[in-house]
Scaffold this motif. Structure first.
Motif, PDB file in Angstrom:
ATOM      1  N   GLU A   1      -3.247 -32.697  25.287  1.00 52.01           N
ATOM      2  CA  GLU A   1      -3.394 -34.056  24.775  1.00 52.01           C
ATOM      3  C   GLU A   1      -2.285 -34.393  23.779  1.00 52.01           C
ATOM      4  N   ASN A   2      -1.768 -33.362  23.072  1.00 47.65           N
ATOM      5  CA  ASN A   2      -0.840 -33.595  21.969  1.00 47.65           C
ATOM      6  C   ASN A   2       0.629 -33.489  22.353  1.00 47.65           C
TER       7      ASN A   2
ATOM      8  N   SER B   1      -1.619 -29.010  16.722  1.00 53.41           N
ATOM      9  CA  SER B   1      -1.565 -30.463  16.584  1.00 53.41           C
ATOM     10  C   SER B   1      -0.723 -30.849  15.367  1.00 53.41           C
TER      11      SER B   1
ATOM     12  N   THR C   1       2.929 -30.385  16.288  1.00 53.48           N
ATOM     13  CA  THR C   1       3.483 -31.462  17.124  1.00 53.48           C
ATOM     14  C   THR C   1       3.759 -32.713  16.280  1.00 53.48           C
ATOM     15  N   LYS C   2       2.898 -32.984  15.325  1.00 55.83           N
ATOM     16  CA  LYS C   2       3.139 -34.116  14.426  1.00 55.83           C
ATOM     17  C   LYS C   2       4.384 -33.877  13.582  1.00 55.83           C
TER      18      LYS C   2
ATOM     19  N   ASN D   1      -6.084 -25.505  18.066  1.00 58.07           N
ATOM     20  CA  ASN D   1      -5.748 -26.896  18.380  1.00 58.07           C
ATOM     21  C   ASN D   1      -5.317 -27.662  17.132  1.00 58.07           C
TER      22      ASN D   1
END
Length: 599
Positions: free
Chosen positions: A471-472, A434, A437-438, A430
């Motif tokens: 969520e991301n 994450s 994705t950023k 995760n």
């Protein structure tokens, strides 16, 4: 005065938005290679197959000073030189070695490539050596001098060779190694063929000394009445002018360069790109003597709850997944004609959307798909169980992501950047994804981020999307193989889905295997009837998923895979294609086609 202040505020906001993206891409390769002045190095290359890496290491496993890259020749009868490119094997570039030579069918390791060429340099010009892709690790030498290295099998890279070329008898040598490694991206275990070689074209590109290196042009995310972007010019004087001209829109922008970057925003009213009308506008970017031409579409893409909005209107993605597998002959896709065969099959199927799995496909594939009106999912090979705790593995993944986005950021057809496929849940995974994705959003905040998750857990016929990665991302992809890896085909129609997230879901994989031409009862595996029954029942299931925004079943055509050993059925092919490797549709093709044409 008020108007002037407003204009300055707009330009400052525009500058801050695009400056971040441009700086993230400061080491980017030349943008839009096919618009540049270039000399092709494609064709027949000499090779040496080197499984023990004798051309790189000596018998003490130390790097050699006189390796194969030096291309030595006998000068007198007593010389001992135990290799000779010019009397060894040959391969065609672009192309993979597995499909070109029977003895290399399963080969993974090092092969040395050599290409001799002449080159007439022009005064006051730069020269770049540009590789569209090499799988997987490349070490590049020019006339015996090491230029550098690159890791990653599907994205471009280049070297500045200005002043390094002779008019006659240059030799370019590339050490190519496609050995799978646990720490690599992708990792050791995959479900597609590990095609080794210089799989895409190689070019010598010439530019002026002051040249257009990179650019991003698109519809403003905040106001669709504006086109905005930036142009990066190498070696440019401060406050020199870049011209951006879109004649069909009567757009003529003069943008000043500040620290190598020209940022602009201009009012326009373009006809928006969409699948039924994939409008592209000729754009000319001019700096002094350097002109780069592109065809650019303008559109917006966003989400609203469980809907995907294209140009502010909901759209359902009727898609198919595609591997970069050549139709009819197998091997890696190398030509525009092969791309068009695959895309026309997808069009015949009724698709408006394609998932280019599981790695960046060629620039030609992306451009031709955009011209035909396909919305595109593009992804990097963060696939299955990579080493999420390893910092070097993350750096590799981020670099491949950056190179993918840098190459294709001007393609309106691409609406989804995918950071992963079927990765197991864990805290380290995760965190890894994450960060990716950023990174996507730092590089390009005008598109949506996705990832394909494993089939979600549940009881009996109920499935709930609760993976923390969801969520991301902006759009949740789910791979579900009800009727093939679990459950009977008839049970699939009754599956019920729920989600903890108010986001769109794409059924990114669904399907079953079948050997084309094998017929029987619908409960008999590997028959076309079984595959067709799986599709019929899964379509019924998907009709009842309220938050479903699209699907991209697995897969358009049968493709090579080392994992598929069943003789007389698989024969090294994953048989989940709707079309055989010989181009013959299976029954399920027409079932999905009917569903798409009715919706």
């Amino acid at each position: 005065m008020i108007r002037k202040k407003h204009f300055l505020i707009v330009m400052v906001c525009c500058l801050l938005s695009f400056l971040n993206e441009a700086q993230e891409n400061h080491n980017a390769t030349l943008q839009n290679i096919h618009s540049q002045q270039k000399q092709s190095l494609d064709g027949v290359w000499q090779i040496i197959i080197d499984p023990l890496e004798n051309g790189y290491y000596n018998h003490r496993w130390m790097p050699r000073d006189d390796g194969f890259f030096s291309n030595k020749k006998m000068e007198k009868p007593s010389d001992l030189i135990e290799y000779d490119f010019d009397t060894d094997y040959q391969l065609t570039v672009p192309g993979d070695w597995n499909s070109q030579m029977e003895k290399l069918y399963y080969y993974e390791g090092t092969i040395w490539y050599k290409r001799s060429f002449d080159f007439v340099p022009e005064t006051n010009k730069n020269t770049f050596l540009y590789f569209e892709a090499v799988n997987y690790e490349a070490i590049v030498y020019l006339n015996g001098e090491k230029l550098g290295e690159h890791i990653g099998g599907f994205t471009p890279f280049q070297f500045d060779v200005t002043g390094k070329l002779k008019e006659k008898d240059n030799f370019l040598i590339v050490k190519v190694d496609n050995k799978r490694k646990r720490e690599a991206i992708p990792t050791i275990n995959t479900d597609w063929w590990n095609y080794g070689g210089i799989t895409r074209s190689v070019h010598l590109v010439s530019t002026p000394k002051e040249y257009i290196q990179d650019y991003a042009i698109g519809l403003s995310k905040d106001d669709a009445k504006y086109i905005e972007g930036w142009v990066k010019v190498a070696n440019a004087k401060q406050e020199a002018i870049v011209n951006i001209n879109i004649d069909a829109l009567k757009v003529k922008v003069k943008a000043k360069i500040n620290n190598g970057l020209a940022v602009f925003k201009t009012k326009a009213n373009p006809e928006l790109w969409e699948p039924k009308n994939p409008k592209l506008y000729p754009v000319n970017i001019v700096f002094d003597k350097h002109v780069v031409k592109d065809d650019i579409g303008f559109r917006t893409i966003k989400t609203n709850g469980s809907k995907i909005l294209l140009n502010d209107k909901p759209i359902f993605l009727k898609g198919i997944s595609i591997h970069e597998e050549a139709p009819f002959n197998s091997g890696r896709v190398t030509t525009k004609e092969e791309c068009l065969v695959l895309l026309n099959w997808a069009k015949e199927l009724g698709c408006n959307f394609i998932r280019l799995a599981h790695y960046p496909h060629s620039e030609i594939m992306v451009k031709e798909a955009e011209k035909m009106g396909f919305l595109i999912w593009s992804e990097i090979p963060v696939y299955w169980t990579v080493l999420f705790e390893n910092p070097d593995t993350y750096a590799n993944a981020e670099n491949q992501l950056t190179e993918m986005i840098s190459r294709d950021k001007n393609r309106a057809g691409i609406i989804l950047w995918s950071v992963a496929n079927e990765t197991p849940e864990s805290a380290s995974r995760n965190e890894f994804l994450s960060k990716l994705t950023k990174k996507v959003r730092a590089l390009d905040n005008t598109r949506l981020v996705t990832a394909a998750l494993d089939t979600q857990k549940g009881k009996a016929n109920q499935r709930v999307i609760e993976d923390g990665l969801a969520e991301n991302v902006d759009v949740i992809g789910v791979n579900s193989y009800c009727g093939w890896y679990g459950g009977s085909p008839e049970s699939c129609a009754g599956w019920e889905w729920a989600s903890k997230y108010n986001k769109p879901m794409i059924m990114s994989e669904v399907g079953a295997g079948a050997l084309q031409g094998l017929h029987g009862d619908e409960n008999e595996r590997w028959t076309e009837e079984y595959q067709d029954d799986v599709y019929k029942n899964n379509i019924e299931m998907m009709k009842n998923i309220e938050f479903l925004a699209g699907l991209s079943p697995w897969i358009l055509i049968d493709f090579k895979s080392h994992r598929r050993h069943l003789r007389r059925i698989q024969n090294d092919f994953n048989r989940k294609g709707l079309i055989s490797e010989k181009g013959i549709p299976k029954k399920a093709f027409y079932t999905l086609q009917k569903y798409y044409h009715e919706n």
